[in-house]
Design a protein around this motif. Structure first.
Motif, PDB file in Angstrom:
ATOM      1  N   LEU A  81      45.316  53.413 128.264  1.00 14.11           N
ATOM      2  CA  LEU A  81      44.438  52.916 127.206  1.00 14.11           C
ATOM      3  C   LEU A  81      44.444  51.393 127.168  1.00 14.11           C
ATOM      4  O   LEU A  81      43.403  50.757 126.980  1.00 14.11           O
ATOM      5  N   SER A  82      45.608  50.788 127.358  1.00 17.45           N
ATOM      6  CA  SER A  82      45.722  49.328 127.370  1.00 17.45           C
ATOM      7  C   SER A  82      44.898  48.727 128.501  1.00 17.45           C
ATOM      8  O   SER A  82      44.166  47.748 128.308  1.00 17.45           O
ATOM      9  N   HIS A  83      44.986  49.316 129.687  1.00 12.68           N
ATOM     10  CA  HIS A  83      44.216  48.812 130.828  1.00 12.68           C
ATOM     11  C   HIS A  83      42.713  49.032 130.616  1.00 12.68           C
ATOM     12  O   HIS A  83      41.896  48.186 130.996  1.00 12.68           O
ATOM     13  N   PHE A  84      42.364  50.172 130.006  1.00  9.53           N
ATOM     14  CA  PHE A  84      40.957  50.439 129.688  1.00  9.53           C
ATOM     15  C   PHE A  84      40.418  49.368 128.747  1.00  9.53           C
ATOM     16  O   PHE A  84      39.299  48.867 128.916  1.00  9.53           O
ATOM     17  N   ALA A  85      41.216  48.997 127.730  1.00 11.38           N
ATOM     18  CA  ALA A  85      40.791  47.971 126.768  1.00 11.38           C
ATOM     19  C   ALA A  85      40.599  46.624 127.457  1.00 11.38           C
ATOM     20  O   ALA A  85      39.655  45.887 127.137  1.00 11.38           O
ATOM     21  N   GLU A  86      41.458  46.292 128.396  1.00  8.47           N
ATOM     22  CA  GLU A  86      41.310  45.030 129.117  1.00  8.47           C
ATOM     23  C   GLU A  86      40.014  45.007 129.920  1.00  8.47           C
ATOM     24  O   GLU A  86      39.282  44.009 129.919  1.00  8.47           O
ATOM     25  N   ARG A  87      39.717  46.107 130.616  1.00 10.92           N
ATOM     26  CA  ARG A  87      38.476  46.168 131.386  1.00 10.92           C
ATOM     27  C   ARG A  87      37.261  46.137 130.461  1.00 10.92           C
ATOM     28  O   ARG A  87      36.233  45.531 130.795  1.00 10.92           O
ATOM     29  N   PHE A  88      37.388  46.756 129.288  1.00  9.59           N
ATOM     30  CA  PHE A  88      36.297  46.746 128.314  1.00  9.59           C
ATOM     31  C   PHE A  88      35.992  45.321 127.849  1.00  9.59           C
ATOM     32  O   PHE A  88      34.832  44.901 127.795  1.00  9.59           O
ATOM     33  N   VAL A  89      37.028  44.557 127.535  1.00 14.40           N
ATOM     34  CA  VAL A  89      36.841  43.165 127.096  1.00 14.40           C
ATOM     35  C   VAL A  89      36.230  42.321 128.208  1.00 14.40           C
ATOM     36  O   VAL A  89      35.401  41.441 127.969  1.00 14.40           O
ATOM     37  N   LEU A  90      36.596  42.611 129.449  1.00 15.54           N
ATOM     38  CA  LEU A  90      36.065  41.867 130.587  1.00 15.54           C
ATOM     39  C   LEU A  90      34.682  42.357 131.018  1.00 15.54           C
ATOM     40  O   LEU A  90      34.078  41.784 131.932  1.00 15.54           O
ATOM     41  N   GLY A  91      34.190  43.400 130.362  1.00 16.03           N
ATOM     42  CA  GLY A  91      32.872  43.927 130.707  1.00 16.03           C
ATOM     43  C   GLY A  91      32.856  44.733 131.988  1.00 16.03           C
ATOM     44  O   GLY A  91      31.798  44.902 132.614  1.00 16.03           O
ATOM     45  N   LEU A  92      34.018  45.261 132.389  1.00 17.77           N
ATOM     46  CA  LEU A  92      34.123  45.979 133.661  1.00 17.77           C
ATOM     47  C   LEU A  92      34.194  47.483 133.488  1.00 17.77           C
ATOM     48  O   LEU A  92      34.207  48.212 134.466  1.00 17.77           O
TER      49      LEU A  92
END
Length: 457
Positions: free
Chosen positions: A365-376
């Protein structure tokens, strides 16, 4: 959703006020009306959960002045301004300053209702995010053991109860569930917090190295041992030793570890000197060491020696109500780290957060949130849409034009509830051409009409 959304409606024209109130109430909103802006301001609060709809031209305090005061109360509270044609430049300026929308009089009822619906959804998201942020801030001492489910409350309560007892602890949980976080909290909440927190992943070190890492060695104890080294066990004396993936510890190291736990002393490689250690061990395993079939060649006596207290961390799929809270925390953290704004979460994203099983748990979930913030990061439906767009891009031009035309006809029929006359007027084509296109694209007009009967006035 709409039957619980409050709307403050302000207009000094009593007839228009009454008519607009009826329109919004028919759409399911709870409408409070005011003939003067000051009357609305007296009862409006920063935690207002709905939408403000106001006329611009009013005596004493006009709509723009009202908007300015609301913005000072809460800049995220959505304000929709109703304007005459002469007020459009003022309304555009208000939009630039943060007003949600402006609607030019006279307006269609659907135009206002749709705008209020969208503004209410935005308000709900803003308030949800605020609540999640506040909950995350209140749990700062427990991060990232964030959660309001009974399982997480029990886990935090248990950790606080045993943190200062010095008992050895066995932590069980799936990959990414937060076992090292639990060990770290046990250390931080204990009187050992001034000592070292020493972590070692038993599965990440080869068998030839792990004994030296754990017990230390003297210079010349083996080839390459050029100088004395303090082992992890001795370094953690007075603090906490965390042994992750302890099920991967080699058999030879298990024998020595059992002696360390029983005697609270360590003997470095290359010496007969015994050194006492003030030890507290927290071990973590991804498997059930109490099950002989899963335990394999892991020593049963070492398991029982470690298993003074066992703490199980529930997988994320078993505490789904905590996912929005965790996601809000991780997106805020990622936005700060990457110096990016937090993107708005779409309804599809929220559905994905709730429905996905998260096999990688909190780490995933943490990695998903990072990609979400980066638009990836894309949700499954967005990935499917991307796939459709790629397929469409491979079609010949005539086929792409036909598909585009069919989509426009379907969209127009939907917007006009299948009404043929209004659809033809909107499309600007003759009636015969319209029916020819329906037949060519295989579109059933009746499917777009709520009554399933043709209306051709």
């Amino acid at each position: 959703m709409s039957d619980t959304i409050p709307v403050f409606l302000i207009d000094d024209d009593k007839d228009l006020l009454k008519a607009t109130k009826q329109t919004l109430e028919l759409a399911g909103f709870a409408v409070s009306t005011f003939s003067a802006a000051m009357d609305a301001l007296k009862v409006l609060r920063a935690d207002f959960t709905g939408v403000v709809v106001s006329d611009i031209r009013m005596p004493q305090v006009d709509g723009l002045q009202l908007f300015d005061r609301i913005r000072r109360l809460d800049e995220d509270l959505p304000v929709i301004l109703m304007t005459g044609h002469g007020d459009i430049p003022m309304a555009v300026k208000a939009i630039q300053d943060g007003a949600y929308d402006f609607i030019t009089k006279p307006f269609a009822a659907d135009r206002l209702v749709q705008s209020v619906h969208r503004a209410a959804e935005k308000r709900r998201l803003v308030l949800d995010n605020r609540a999640l942020r506040e909950a995350a801030e209140q749990a700062q001492g427990d991060l990232p053991l964030i959660g309001q489910t009974p399982a997480m409350e029990r886990l935090r309560r248990t950790l606080r109860q045993i943190a200062d007892t010095d008992v050895d602890v066995l932590v069980t949980g799936e990959t990414g569930s937060g076992k090292e976080v639990v060990a770290s909290l046990l250390h931080r909440w204990s009187r050992r917090s001034k000592g070292n927190f020493v972590a070692l992943n038993c599965g990440a070190l080869p068998e030839t190295v792990i004994e030296s890492e754990l017990f230390g060695h003297e210079a010349g104890a083996f080839t390459g041992a050029q100088k004395k080294r303090i082992g992890r066990i001795e370094h953690s004396s007075g603090g906490t030793l965390f042994l992750d993936e302890i099920e991967s510890m080699p058999a030879s190291a298990q024998v020595q570890m059992l002696r360390v736990l029983e005697m609270r002393e360590v003997m470095p490689l290359g010496t007969n000197e015994v050194r006492p250690v003030d030890l507290r061990v927290v071990a973590a395993a991804k498997i059930d060491l109490g099950n002989p079939r899963e335990r394999g060649d892991f020593r049963e006596d070492l398991y029982y020696r470690l298993n003074v207290v066992t703490i199980g961390i529930p997988p994320l799929r078993d505490r789904r109500d905590d996912i929005p809270l965790l996601f809000a925390h991780f997106t805020e953290r990622a936005a700060h780290r990457f110096k990016r704004p937090v993107p708005a979460a779409s309804p599809e994203l929220r559905r994905h957060l709730k429905s996905h099983d998260w096999p990688g748990n909190v780490r995933e979930l943490s990695h998903f949130a990072e990609r979400f913030v980066l638009g990836l990061e894309a949700t499954p439906s967005e990935r499917a849409q991307d796939g459709m767009e790629r397929v469409e891009a491979a079609l010949p031009l005539p086929a792409r034009i036909d598909r585009y035309e069919a989509d426009i006809i379907r969209e127009t029929l939907t917007r006009n509830d299948g009404d043929v006359r209004r659809t033809i007027e909107t499309l600007g084509i003759p009636r015969k051409t319209f029916y020819d296109k329906l037949q060519r694209h295989g579109i059933e007009r009746a499917a777009f009409s709520p009554s399933k009967t043709e209306n051709e006035a």
